[in-house]
Design an enzyme around this catalytic site. Sequence first.
Site, PDB file in Angstrom:
ATOM      1  N   LYS A  13     -16.828  -0.056  -3.572  1.00 37.16           N
ATOM      2  CA  LYS A  13     -16.946  -0.524  -2.426  1.00 37.16           C
ATOM      3  C   LYS A  13     -16.865   0.462  -1.233  1.00 37.16           C
ATOM      4  O   LYS A  13     -17.534   0.326  -0.199  1.00 37.16           O
ATOM      5  CB  LYS A  13     -15.970  -1.835  -2.248  1.00 37.16           C
ATOM      6  CG  LYS A  13     -15.979  -2.925  -3.056  1.00 37.16           C
ATOM      7  CD  LYS A  13     -15.022  -3.962  -3.094  1.00 37.16           C
ATOM      8  CE  LYS A  13     -13.705  -3.318  -2.810  1.00 37.16           C
ATOM      9  NZ  LYS A  13     -12.913  -3.318  -4.016  1.00 37.16           N
ATOM     10  N   ARG A  88      -9.201 -10.355   0.995  1.00 35.84           N
ATOM     11  CA  ARG A  88      -8.842 -10.397  -0.368  1.00 35.84           C
ATOM     12  C   ARG A  88      -8.316 -11.676  -1.248  1.00 35.84           C
ATOM     13  O   ARG A  88      -7.908 -11.598  -2.296  1.00 35.84           O
ATOM     14  CB  ARG A  88      -7.800  -9.360  -0.728  1.00 35.84           C
ATOM     15  CG  ARG A  88      -8.555  -8.391  -1.494  1.00 35.84           C
ATOM     16  CD  ARG A  88      -7.238  -7.117  -1.435  1.00 35.84           C
ATOM     17  NE  ARG A  88      -7.490  -6.181  -2.618  1.00 35.84           N
ATOM     18  CZ  ARG A  88      -8.117  -4.907  -2.146  1.00 35.84           C
ATOM     19  NH1 ARG A  88      -8.580  -4.521  -0.930  1.00 35.84           N
ATOM     20  NH2 ARG A  88      -8.261  -4.250  -3.254  1.00 35.84           N
ATOM     21  N   ARG A 127     -11.228   9.070 -10.571  1.00 37.96           N
ATOM     22  CA  ARG A 127     -11.151   9.047  -8.997  1.00 37.96           C
ATOM     23  C   ARG A 127      -9.941   9.923  -8.524  1.00 37.96           C
ATOM     24  O   ARG A 127      -8.865  10.184  -9.122  1.00 37.96           O
ATOM     25  CB  ARG A 127     -10.749   7.711  -8.856  1.00 37.96           C
ATOM     26  CG  ARG A 127     -10.747   7.541  -6.985  1.00 37.96           C
ATOM     27  CD  ARG A 127     -11.084   6.163  -6.693  1.00 37.96           C
ATOM     28  NE  ARG A 127     -10.106   5.122  -6.913  1.00 37.96           N
ATOM     29  CZ  ARG A 127     -10.339   3.970  -6.400  1.00 37.96           C
ATOM     30  NH1 ARG A 127     -11.279   3.690  -5.522  1.00 37.96           N
ATOM     31  NH2 ARG A 127      -9.480   3.118  -6.671  1.00 37.96           N
ATOM     32  N   ARG A 160      -4.707   8.851  -6.746  1.00 41.90           N
ATOM     33  CA  ARG A 160      -4.063   7.719  -6.105  1.00 41.90           C
ATOM     34  C   ARG A 160      -2.873   7.393  -6.953  1.00 41.90           C
ATOM     35  O   ARG A 160      -3.203   6.941  -8.417  1.00 41.90           O
ATOM     36  CB  ARG A 160      -5.084   6.798  -5.803  1.00 41.90           C
ATOM     37  CG  ARG A 160      -5.551   6.906  -4.434  1.00 41.90           C
ATOM     38  CD  ARG A 160      -6.534   5.865  -4.052  1.00 41.90           C
ATOM     39  NE  ARG A 160      -6.279   4.621  -4.384  1.00 41.90           N
ATOM     40  CZ  ARG A 160      -7.137   3.401  -4.041  1.00 41.90           C
ATOM     41  NH1 ARG A 160      -8.430   3.321  -3.547  1.00 41.90           N
ATOM     42  NH2 ARG A 160      -6.868   2.110  -4.499  1.00 41.90           N
ATOM     43  N   ARG A 171      -4.150  -4.319 -10.664  1.00 40.12           N
ATOM     44  CA  ARG A 171      -5.099  -4.957  -9.584  1.00 40.12           C
ATOM     45  C   ARG A 171      -6.170  -5.561  -9.905  1.00 40.12           C
ATOM     46  O   ARG A 171      -6.748  -6.347  -9.299  1.00 40.12           O
ATOM     47  CB  ARG A 171      -5.636  -3.449  -9.044  1.00 40.12           C
ATOM     48  CG  ARG A 171      -4.408  -2.846  -8.035  1.00 40.12           C
ATOM     49  CD  ARG A 171      -4.689  -1.205  -8.045  1.00 40.12           C
ATOM     50  NE  ARG A 171      -6.038  -0.856  -7.673  1.00 40.12           N
ATOM     51  CZ  ARG A 171      -6.489   0.400  -7.550  1.00 40.12           C
ATOM     52  NH1 ARG A 171      -5.987   1.163  -8.319  1.00 40.12           N
ATOM     53  NH2 ARG A 171      -7.711   0.486  -7.109  1.00 40.12           N
TER      54      ARG A 171
HETATM   55  P1  ADP Z   1      -9.170  -0.930  -4.334  1.00 44.43           P
HETATM   56  O1  ADP Z   1     -10.257  -1.896  -3.932  1.00 44.43           O
HETATM   57  O2  ADP Z   1      -9.691   0.270  -5.147  1.00 44.43           O
HETATM   58  O3  ADP Z   1      -8.051  -1.653  -5.215  1.00 44.43           O
HETATM   59  P2  ADP Z   1      -8.281  -0.623  -1.783  1.00 44.43           P
HETATM   60  O4  ADP Z   1      -8.150   0.655  -1.237  1.00 44.43           O
HETATM   61  O5  ADP Z   1      -9.098  -1.680  -1.040  1.00 44.43           O
HETATM   62  O6  ADP Z   1      -8.571  -0.326  -3.219  1.00 44.43           O
HETATM   63  O7  ADP Z   1      -6.843  -1.206  -1.808  1.00 44.43           O
HETATM   64  C1  ADP Z   1      -5.747  -0.702  -2.317  1.00 44.43           C
HETATM   65  C2  ADP Z   1      -4.253  -1.303  -2.111  1.00 44.43           C
HETATM   66  O8  ADP Z   1      -4.213  -1.790  -0.793  1.00 44.43           O
HETATM   67  C3  ADP Z   1      -4.375  -2.898  -2.753  1.00 44.43           C
HETATM   68  O9  ADP Z   1      -4.066  -2.801  -4.021  1.00 44.43           O
HETATM   69  C4  ADP Z   1      -3.410  -3.488  -1.880  1.00 44.43           C
HETATM   70  O10 ADP Z   1      -2.154  -3.210  -2.431  1.00 44.43           O
HETATM   71  C5  ADP Z   1      -3.609  -2.977  -0.446  1.00 44.43           C
HETATM   72  N1  ADP Z   1      -4.443  -3.868   0.040  1.00 44.43           N
HETATM   73  C6  ADP Z   1      -5.772  -3.681   0.517  1.00 44.43           C
HETATM   74  N2  ADP Z   1      -6.524  -4.594   1.094  1.00 44.43           N
HETATM   75  C7  ADP Z   1      -5.540  -5.682   1.244  1.00 44.43           C
HETATM   76  C8  ADP Z   1      -5.745  -7.027   1.626  1.00 44.43           C
HETATM   77  N3  ADP Z   1      -6.721  -7.661   2.307  1.00 44.43           N
HETATM   78  N4  ADP Z   1      -4.310  -7.571   1.707  1.00 44.43           N
HETATM   79  C9  ADP Z   1      -3.425  -7.237   1.026  1.00 44.43           C
HETATM   80  N5  ADP Z   1      -3.069  -5.976   0.507  1.00 44.43           N
HETATM   81  C10 ADP Z   1      -4.276  -4.910   0.448  1.00 44.43           C
END
Ligand code: ADP
Length: 223
Positions: A13, A88, A127, A160, A171
């Site tokens: 994404k 989310r 990654r 990461r 996740r």
């Molecule tokens: P990925 O989509 O690969 O899991 P992201 O960088 O989008 O990675 O998200 C990493 C972390 O950031 C999530 O696992 C969560 O802990 C936090 N996070 C990201 N977006 C949100 C959101 N909209 N609400 C709550 N926590 C979030």
Amino acid sequence: MKLLFLGPPGAGKGTQAKLVADKFGLLHIAPGDIFRQEVREGTELGRLVEGIMAEGKLVPDDITTQIIEKRIKSPEAAEGLVLDGFPRNVAQAEALAKILGEMGTKLDLVINLEVPEEELIQRASTRRVCSGCGKPYNIKLDPPKTEGQCDVCGGTLITRPDDNEETVRQRLKVYHELTEPLFEYYNRDGIVVSINGCGDVDSVFQRIAEALEQKGLSGKRDS
Ligand code: ADP
Ligand code: ZN
């Protein structure tokens, strides 16, 4: 143009959302990137979210929504935006609808980036992310020019902390339980389009560009 990328962790994404944002002059808004930057800078927010992220859980809705609302309403978003990682869950989707409603606008399209689960776990293991600027890489699919080094800022590439197999599975669990219901939510408006997220970055981007064209969203709007 207002787009939302939905898809499991590791579907690509972030990479695709950035490409689309650059191509159409839209603001890319990704809470994950924002939180990771706060962690790198050691801010109060960074200290608060670091443990939550490492466990693969969601940061509380009120904190996340407040941060994202500010970006959505910022002047940089005048041409439109690409949301990547927000909303989310359904509560966040409702908050987003309220924010956009207040601005007299709504989402144009939700892009569902589809990648099989086995490949997601595989991708997470290859990654890397730049410790300096946060740019993502994949040592197999999208490697840097110099091994271990960021093309943009020369920073060291690291894994990461939430890309270990256990956290990736957590996740994915959060994704299935909390994020997947958003497809039903947005399907009611008929704005979801599914894109095959397998293959190299350019092929996936090509598919997205075609979908935007088909929806009449590819021409930049004047007003
Ligand atoms: P990925 O989509 O690969 O899991 P992201 O960088 O989008 O990675 O998200 C990493 C972390 O950031 C999530 O696992 C969560 O802990 C936090 N996070 C990201 N977006 C949100 C959101 N909209 N609400 C709550 N926590 C979030
Ligand atoms: Zn960098």
